[in-house]
Design a protein around this motif. Structure first.
Motif, PDB file in Angstrom:
ATOM      1  N   ARG A   1       0.875  -1.183   0.000  1.00  0.00           N
ATOM      2  CA  ARG A   1       0.000   0.000   0.000  1.00  0.00           C
ATOM      3  C   ARG A   1       0.905   1.223   0.000  1.00  0.00           C
ATOM      4  O   ARG A   1       1.797   1.342   0.847  1.00  0.00           O
TER       5      ARG A   1
ATOM      6  N   SER B   1       1.204   5.663  -1.079  1.00  0.00           N
ATOM      7  CA  SER B   1       0.553   6.916  -1.457  1.00  0.00           C
ATOM      8  C   SER B   1       1.278   7.519  -2.654  1.00  0.00           C
ATOM      9  O   SER B   1       2.498   7.357  -2.811  1.00  0.00           O
TER      10      SER B   1
ATOM     11  N   GLU C   1      -8.417   5.494  -4.086  1.00  0.00           N
ATOM     12  CA  GLU C   1      -7.683   4.236  -3.938  1.00  0.00           C
ATOM     13  C   GLU C   1      -7.810   3.395  -5.203  1.00  0.00           C
ATOM     14  O   GLU C   1      -8.919   3.173  -5.685  1.00  0.00           O
TER      15      GLU C   1
ATOM     16  N   GLU D   1      -2.821   4.778  -3.255  1.00  0.00           N
ATOM     17  CA  GLU D   1      -3.737   5.850  -2.822  1.00  0.00           C
ATOM     18  C   GLU D   1      -3.268   7.159  -3.444  1.00  0.00           C
ATOM     19  O   GLU D   1      -2.197   7.693  -3.088  1.00  0.00           O
TER      20      GLU D   1
END
Length: 260
Positions: free
Chosen positions: A194, A196, A242, A258
């Motif tokens: 995950r 950003s 997302e 994200e």
């Protein structure tokens, strides 16, 4: 039912209809006399795998020639030793410890083979067959999946391990020295899984695995080229939110970007 009808039936996904191609491939009982040109730890399915072929196939490819008719590539899938948490154990060499043979998956190339398959499935002149641990032919294996898995590798004659055959596979040392990506692919995992990102700014991926991978963003988003070990690629997303992505070659591998 003739051969053409059988192939067409399977291509349409008709359950219970036998494939016409696998029976062309006889079990290569002498594969151990060939060359083991690659071994792979498959963390995603907890397997150890070995790939064998004839020495003349390797010689031809390393001289820059096409893979010849008569080439037989034998993939041996092994279960592995696991600890009490189900994590594969590693030996002194750092590789998974093989336990029992699960399957032998064979791909064989012969002049004229494959002509009856629709273009959406055809893998050149290759056919596939699966033989179990006792070397018994498995007529119920998912042969359509074999063709679908190798189809993205059309530019390298549908052989996922071609870089190993041609001896152009980058070494682990070379990969360690390569510039790191924003996301590393290690042991069939995205690290981090995950991340950003800023809208319009690329996110880079570096493949550190022995196996190839391909990043595919959900919802019709960008898809990278197939990456072998040491290769990098990037994706750029403009829409905030997302965005899930997977390795299209190994769909159990998942991550999220994200975008802000």
């Amino acid at each position: 039912m003739n051969r053409t009808t059988m192939v067409a039936a399977v291509a349409l996904g008709m359950a219970g209809t036998a494939w016409a191609g696998p029976e062309l491939i006889k079990f290569p009982g002498d594969y151990l006399k060939g060359t083991m040109y690659q071994n792979v730890d498959r963390a995603d399915v907890k397997q150890y795998r070995e790939l064998y072929t004839q020495p003349e196939v390797i010689e031809a490819v390393r001289k820059g020639k096409p893979i010849p008719s008569g080439a037989v590539l034998t993939l041996v899938q092994w279960s592995v030793e696991q600890d009490d948490k189900g994590v594969p154990k590693k030996g002194p060499d750092g590789r998974f410890i093989k336990k029992d043979i699960l399957n032998h998956t064979i791909m064989e190339k012969r002049t004229g083979w494959g002509a009856e398959y629709p273009e959406s499935l055809r893998n050149g002149e290759w056919e596939y067959a699966v033989y179990g641990p006792t070397m018994a032919f498995n007529p119920k294996a998912n042969y359509k999946a074999c063709f679908e898995c190798h189809k993205p590798h059309e530019k390298q004659d549908f052989v996922i391990s071609l870089a190993k055959l041609s001896n152009t596979f980058p070494s682990a040392a070379a990969v360690a020295k390569a510039p790191k990506g924003d996301v590393q692919i290690v042991a069939f995992q995205f690290m981090p899984n995950r991340i950003s990102a800023t809208a319009g700014k690329p996110i880079s991926f570096l493949n550190g695995d022995d196996s190839p991978h391909q990043i595919s963003v959900a919802g019709g988003g960008p898809k990278t080229a197939v990456l072998v070990r040491g290769q990098r690629a990037s994706v750029t997303l403009d829409k905030p939110g997302e965005h899930g992505y997977i390795c299209s070659l190994h769909p159990s591998m998942k991550g999220v970007i994200e975008v802000k």
